[in-house]
Design an enzyme around this catalytic site. Structure first.
Site, PDB file in Angstrom:
ATOM      1  N   GLY A  13       4.868  49.188   3.777  1.00 14.06           N
ATOM      2  CA  GLY A  13       4.980  49.030   2.331  1.00 14.06           C
ATOM      3  C   GLY A  13       4.679  47.592   1.948  1.00 14.06           C
ATOM      4  O   GLY A  13       4.534  46.728   2.813  1.00 14.06           O
ATOM      5  N   ALA A  15       5.495  43.929  -0.242  1.00 10.61           N
ATOM      6  CA  ALA A  15       6.661  43.056  -0.390  1.00 10.61           C
ATOM      7  C   ALA A  15       7.592  43.628  -1.449  1.00 10.61           C
ATOM      8  O   ALA A  15       7.141  44.067  -2.510  1.00 10.61           O
ATOM      9  CB  ALA A  15       6.211  41.646  -0.781  1.00 10.61           C
ATOM     10  N   ARG A  16       8.884  43.667  -1.155  1.00 15.50           N
ATOM     11  CA  ARG A  16       9.926  44.171  -2.055  1.00 15.50           C
ATOM     12  C   ARG A  16       9.705  45.625  -2.455  1.00 15.50           C
ATOM     13  O   ARG A  16      10.112  46.061  -3.520  1.00 15.50           O
ATOM     14  CB  ARG A  16      10.032  43.296  -3.302  1.00 15.50           C
ATOM     15  N   GLY A  18      10.954  48.195  -0.759  1.00 10.95           N
ATOM     16  CA  GLY A  18      12.077  49.013  -0.314  1.00 10.95           C
ATOM     17  C   GLY A  18      11.903  49.530   1.097  1.00 10.95           C
ATOM     18  O   GLY A  18      12.706  50.336   1.577  1.00 10.95           O
ATOM     19  N   THR A  39      12.023  39.385  13.637  1.00  8.27           N
ATOM     20  CA  THR A  39      10.895  38.558  14.050  1.00  8.27           C
ATOM     21  C   THR A  39      10.748  37.286  13.228  1.00  8.27           C
ATOM     22  O   THR A  39       9.923  36.434  13.544  1.00  8.27           O
ATOM     23  CB  THR A  39       9.577  39.361  13.962  1.00  8.27           C
ATOM     24  N   HIS A  54      20.083  38.749   4.569  1.00  7.49           N
ATOM     25  CA  HIS A  54      19.735  40.024   5.207  1.00  7.49           C
ATOM     26  C   HIS A  54      20.812  40.443   6.208  1.00  7.49           C
ATOM     27  O   HIS A  54      21.173  41.624   6.277  1.00  7.49           O
ATOM     28  CB  HIS A  54      18.374  39.940   5.909  1.00  7.49           C
TER      29      HIS A  54
END
EC number: 2.7.1.156
Length: 177
Positions: A13, A15-16, A18, A39, A54
Site C-alpha cells: 500500500g 504511505a499512510r 493502513g 527494518t 509505533h
C-alpha cells in the site's frame, strides 16, 4: 489430504494507507505469539519518535527484532510454526541496502535469498511494503533505482506468497489467495 497454503502474506500500500495496521490485524487474528521485525533505522529525532510511537501503538505483546540489513537471516531464526512474524517494511530494507551501497548483483542476491525462504516458509510470515510504482517517474537516478529495486522485489514476493493484499484508504483488496 488438504493442500497446505504457503504461509507468506504480502501486504502492499501507499504511505499512510493502513497497510501496517491491516498486517498487524492479520497477525493478531492468527492467535499465535507475535514477532515484529523492524527494518527502520533512526537517523534523526523525528524517526526515533516515530519508531517509539509505533512500539507503543503495537503494545507490549509483540517481541521486536530490529533488523535493518540481515533480513533473511533474522527470518530464518524466527519463523516457526508456533508464532507469526511480521516484517515492516521491505521498502525501508531496500533503502538500507542501497545506503550500504550494495550493487545491483548484491541486491538481487539478497532479494533472491529472501524469496527462496518465502517460497516455503516454516511458519506464518507477513511482509509489509510501500507500493512506490504508482506515481510519476522520479527525477533522479537514485530514486529511479529505488523504485526499480522495490518493484522487482515486490513482483518476486507476490509470485511466491500465498496471499497478497493491496491496501488503500484503510481498505484491503485481496489480490491473491
Amino acid at each position: 489430504m488438504a493442500e497446505q497454503r504457503n504461509g507468506a502474506v504480502f501486504v502492499l500500500g501507499g504511505a499512510r494507507s493502513g497497510k501496517s495496521a491491516y498486517a498487524e490485524k492479520l497477525a493478531r487474528e492468527t492467535g499465535l505469539p507475535r514477532h515484529y521485525v523492524a527494518t527502520a533505522q533512526a537517523f534523526d529525532d523525528e524517526m526515533r519518535a516515530r519508531i517509539a510511537r509505533h512500539r507503543v501503538d503495537r503494545g507490549a505483546d509483540w517481541v521486536t527484532h530490529d533488523c535493518p540489513l540481515s533480513l533473511t537471516g533474522v527470518l530464518r531464526e524466527h519463523i516457526r510454526p508456533d508464532r507469526v512474524v511480521l516484517v515492516d517494511c521491505l521498502t525501508l530494507w531496500v533503502t538500507n541496502l542501497m545506503m550500504e551501497e550494495q550493487g545491483d548483483a548484491a541486491m538481487d542476491a539478497a532479494f533472491d535469498d529472501l524469496v527462496s525462504l518465502l517460497a516455503s516458509p516454516p511458519g506464518r510470515v507477513i511482509l509489509v511494503s510501500n507500493e512506490v510504482g504508482l506515481g510519476i517517474v522520479p527525477e533522479n537516478s537514485m530514486a529511479r533505482a529505488f523504485r526499480d529495486h522495490a518493484g522487482r522485489l515486490h513482483q518476486k514476493i507476490a509470485a511466491v506468497a500465498g496471499e497478497v493484499y493491496f491496501v488503500a484508504a484503510g481498505l484491503p483488496l485481496k489480490m491473491k489467495g
